[in-house]
Design a protein around this motif. Structure first.
Motif, PDB file in Angstrom:
ATOM      1  N   LYS A 164      32.181 -34.206 -22.511  1.00 29.10           N
ATOM      2  CA  LYS A 164      31.723 -35.517 -22.787  1.00 29.10           C
ATOM      3  C   LYS A 164      30.540 -35.215 -23.812  1.00 29.10           C
ATOM      4  O   LYS A 164      30.598 -36.148 -24.617  1.00 29.10           O
ATOM      5  CB  LYS A 164      30.975 -35.920 -21.516  1.00 29.10           C
ATOM      6  CG  LYS A 164      30.148 -37.216 -21.829  1.00 29.10           C
ATOM      7  CD  LYS A 164      29.845 -37.691 -20.376  1.00 29.10           C
ATOM      8  CE  LYS A 164      30.828 -37.864 -19.403  1.00 29.10           C
ATOM      9  NZ  LYS A 164      30.324 -38.645 -18.080  1.00 29.10           N
ATOM     10  N   ARG A 168      30.669 -36.905 -27.635  1.00 32.01           N
ATOM     11  CA  ARG A 168      29.388 -37.546 -28.078  1.00 32.01           C
ATOM     12  C   ARG A 168      29.046 -36.996 -29.529  1.00 32.01           C
ATOM     13  O   ARG A 168      28.633 -37.717 -30.498  1.00 32.01           O
ATOM     14  CB  ARG A 168      28.276 -37.625 -27.205  1.00 32.01           C
ATOM     15  CG  ARG A 168      27.144 -38.389 -27.353  1.00 32.01           C
ATOM     16  CD  ARG A 168      26.005 -38.387 -26.539  1.00 32.01           C
ATOM     17  NE  ARG A 168      26.562 -38.720 -25.147  1.00 32.01           N
ATOM     18  CZ  ARG A 168      26.515 -37.837 -24.147  1.00 32.01           C
ATOM     19  NH1 ARG A 168      26.036 -36.633 -24.351  1.00 32.01           N
ATOM     20  NH2 ARG A 168      26.932 -37.964 -23.104  1.00 32.01           N
ATOM     21  N   SER A 173      36.679 -39.244 -28.645  1.00 32.66           N
ATOM     22  CA  SER A 173      37.020 -39.476 -27.013  1.00 32.66           C
ATOM     23  C   SER A 173      36.915 -38.111 -26.497  1.00 32.66           C
ATOM     24  O   SER A 173      37.328 -36.904 -27.303  1.00 32.66           O
ATOM     25  CB  SER A 173      38.138 -40.088 -26.983  1.00 32.66           C
ATOM     26  OG  SER A 173      39.630 -39.490 -27.331  1.00 32.66           O
ATOM     27  N   GLU A 174      36.899 -38.181 -25.205  1.00 34.07           N
ATOM     28  CA  GLU A 174      36.992 -36.701 -24.552  1.00 34.07           C
ATOM     29  C   GLU A 174      38.500 -36.279 -24.569  1.00 34.07           C
ATOM     30  O   GLU A 174      38.777 -35.355 -24.428  1.00 34.07           O
ATOM     31  CB  GLU A 174      36.782 -37.118 -23.119  1.00 34.07           C
ATOM     32  CG  GLU A 174      35.231 -37.174 -22.745  1.00 34.07           C
ATOM     33  CD  GLU A 174      34.755 -37.063 -21.372  1.00 34.07           C
ATOM     34  OE1 GLU A 174      34.911 -35.981 -20.622  1.00 34.07           O
ATOM     35  OE2 GLU A 174      34.278 -38.134 -20.937  1.00 34.07           O
TER      36      GLU A 174
END
Length: 208
Positions: A164, A168, A173-174
């Motif tokens: 995660k 960021r 996206s993860e």
């Protein structure tokens, strides 16, 4: 006379380099800087032929690759010769992609440094033997090639970030992070995050 600016955040290192370089009849240090703002100022005022650039310029400052790119974007840019302690693949590629003409290590003999400065001033490419070997390995047919984004993921992994947090940091996206990790594991022949970091450090893809 070849005019030189030193960019390094350690005053003692700059003083040593100045004494060394100024001992050559055809070389002259005309300015020094410890980061991006000062480098722009000094280069703009002193118009050097060559900038000797360290890659690590202290916490919170732009790195040597970023400073190199900024200087090479000037209207009359100097040639940049990286002089650093790091010979990892990620550092080398970032510096060369930023516009550095050459890449030497700080353990180079003085005569190799002097020759490198002169060659850089002539517009020639200068590479330390270990740096040249890294680039050759990267371009060898069948060699495992880690992409720039995968290098970024490995660097974040080495800092202990989770999926995660990496998503960021990278603005993805993860699921994309997991995809990058899967590719990295396959390329490095590992199956854990720690194994990936260890393999990347061992292969000099990222710094320890």
């Amino acid at each position: 006379m070849i005019r030189i600016v030193l960019v390094d955040d350690h005053p003692v290192v700059r003083a040593g380099l100045r004494a060394l370089v100024d001992g050559q009849e055809d070389l002259s240090v005309v300015g020094e800087a410890d980061g991006l703002a000062r480098a722009r100022e000094v280069v703009g005022a002193d118009r050097p032929d060559v900038v000797l650039m360290d890659l690590s310029l202290g916490d919170g400052q732009a790195g040597g690759a970023e400073v190199t790119a900024a200087l090479r974007a000037l209207p009359e840019p100097p040639e940049v010769l990286v002089l650093t302690t790091y010979d990892t693949e990620s550092d080398i590629l970032r510096a060369l992609e930023a516009g550095a003409r050459g890449y030497l290590l700080k353990d180079a003999p003085p005569e190799e440094l002097f020759a490198g400065i002169r060659a850089t001033a002539r517009g020639e490419t200068v590479l330390a033997p270990s740096v040249a070997a890294t680039l050759v390995r990267r371009t060898t047919p069948g060699a495992v090639t880690i992409t720039e984004r995968e290098v970024e993921v490995l660097e974040l992994l080495s800092r202990g970030l989770g999926n995660k947090e990496m998503a960021r940091e990278l603005f993805v996206s993860e699921a994309t992070v997991k995809s990058h990790l899967s590719h990295i594991y396959t390329k490095l022949g590992v199956d854990t995050r720690a194994g990936a970091v260890a393999a990347a450090i061992e292969r000099r893809i990222i710094r320890a």
